[in-house]
Scaffold this active site. Structure first.
Site, PDB file in Angstrom:
ATOM      1  N   SER A 143      46.391  20.001  26.053  1.00  0.00           N
ATOM      2  CA  SER A 143      45.446  18.922  25.784  1.00  0.00           C
ATOM      3  C   SER A 143      44.745  19.304  24.589  1.00  0.00           C
ATOM      4  O   SER A 143      44.361  20.209  24.326  1.00  0.00           O
ATOM      5  CB  SER A 143      44.712  18.524  27.175  1.00  0.00           C
ATOM      6  OG  SER A 143      43.547  17.828  26.690  1.00  0.00           O
ATOM      7  N   TYR A 157      38.540  22.070  32.953  1.00  0.00           N
ATOM      8  CA  TYR A 157      39.914  21.755  32.679  1.00  0.00           C
ATOM      9  C   TYR A 157      40.283  22.152  31.043  1.00  0.00           C
ATOM     10  O   TYR A 157      41.398  22.747  30.701  1.00  0.00           O
ATOM     11  CB  TYR A 157      39.914  19.976  32.775  1.00  0.00           C
ATOM     12  CG  TYR A 157      40.956  19.412  31.997  1.00  0.00           C
ATOM     13  CD1 TYR A 157      42.243  19.330  32.824  1.00  0.00           C
ATOM     14  CD2 TYR A 157      41.001  18.807  30.777  1.00  0.00           C
ATOM     15  CE1 TYR A 157      43.165  18.721  32.250  1.00  0.00           C
ATOM     16  CE2 TYR A 157      42.171  18.386  30.253  1.00  0.00           C
ATOM     17  CZ  TYR A 157      43.193  17.969  31.072  1.00  0.00           C
ATOM     18  OH  TYR A 157      44.116  17.516  30.536  1.00  0.00           O
TER      19      TYR A 157
END
Ligand code: NAP
Length: 248
Positions: A143, A157
């Site tokens: 990501s 995350y």
């Protein structure tokens, strides 16, 4: 001809499902892994089959060794492994680090980094030319959060995705001489259900204006990058972190 199996973890929805559809069209026999949403997985398989491709659904938790054993046993029973897309991943509720507890952090890291590392290990055992394998490709779904850190949202995350990036670099070099290429895509803000699952159904609309291209991405736009990295067209590309973030 022996089916060329492509394992995609978390392929029932979102980026994984889009990747499964393109992979089916590209001639892979697609293992559509999911954890709970059997209807969504069945409809991805049905779409691939109705377009003339081959796919099968496998329910298993890709964050546990037992679930990963189920996934690879199903692949072995069907044909010869050609590649792996480590796509399954989770976010959690918007929080500061000083509000995160051990249960959250353990779940995040187990799903987003421990599971993908275990899956990659199983794939290497089957693909490595050292073990008589024919080589293959692994694509990890990271990501842009790995670059941004996601402060006051989900630093856990972002840290798990930074770990995926470094894992990609290390594994790529570890197995480069064994016929296996390992790369990552780093999506930006993509229109999927992951944002609602983290309690922010309006996140795409809110963040859109911060993207240089001034729009969110579609799951298909990430899937095309994944398919390219898997393909022979990317034959000299390994250890790459490919941003698919509209300039973010
Ligand atoms: P999504 O729409 O929430 O879909 C998640 C998929 O993963 C579902 O198929 C789900 O299965 C599956 N899954 C979740 N936990 C699993 C587990 N333990 N074992 C097996 N399958 C599991 O997510 P997405 O947005 O497509 O995200 C896919 C990947 O892209 C993730 O790694 C995410 O971090 C990354 N990413 C997404 C974005 C974005 O903006 N969407 C941006 C950057 C990176 P069920 O259907 O059975 O629940």
């Amino acid at each position: 001809m022996t089916p060329r199996i492509l394992i995609i973890t978390g392929a029932s929805r979102g980026i994984g499902a889009a990747t499964a559809r393109l992979a089916g069209a590209a001639g892979y026999d697609v293992l559509v892994n999911y954890v709970s949403n059997s209807d969504a997985a069945a409809s991805v398989v049905a779409e691939i089959e109705s377009a003339g491709g081959r796919a099968f659904a496998v329910q298993a938790d890709a964050s546990t060794a037992a679930g990963i054993a189920t996934i690879f046993a199903a692949a072995d029973a069907r044909g010869k492994l050609a590649g792996l897309v480590n796509n399954a991943g989770i976010v959690d509720a918007k929080s500061r680090v000083d509000e995160m507890d051990e249960a959250r952090l353990t779940r995040m890291m187990r799903t987003n980094i421990v599971g993908p590392m275990l899956c990659a290990g199983e794939a290497v055992k089957r693909l490595s030319t050292l073990n008589g394998g024919a080589g293959g490709a692994i694509v990890n779904v990271s990501s842009v959060a790995a670059k941004l850190g996601s402060p006051a949202e989900y630093v856990d995350y972002a840290a798990s995705k930074a770990a995926i990036d470094t894992f990609t670099l290390g594994l790529a070099r570890e197995v480069a001489a064994e016929g296996i290429r390992v790369n990552a895509v780093r999506p930006g803000i993509i229109d999927t259900e992951i944002h609602a699952s983290g309690g922010q159904p309006d996140r795409v609309a809110r963040v859109r204006g911060m993207v240089p291209m001034l729009r969110e991405g579609k799951a298909d736009e990430v899937a095309h990058a994944i398919l390219w990295l898997l393909s022979d067209e990317a034959s000299y590309t390994t250890g790459a972190l490919l941003d698919v973030g509209g300039g973010r």
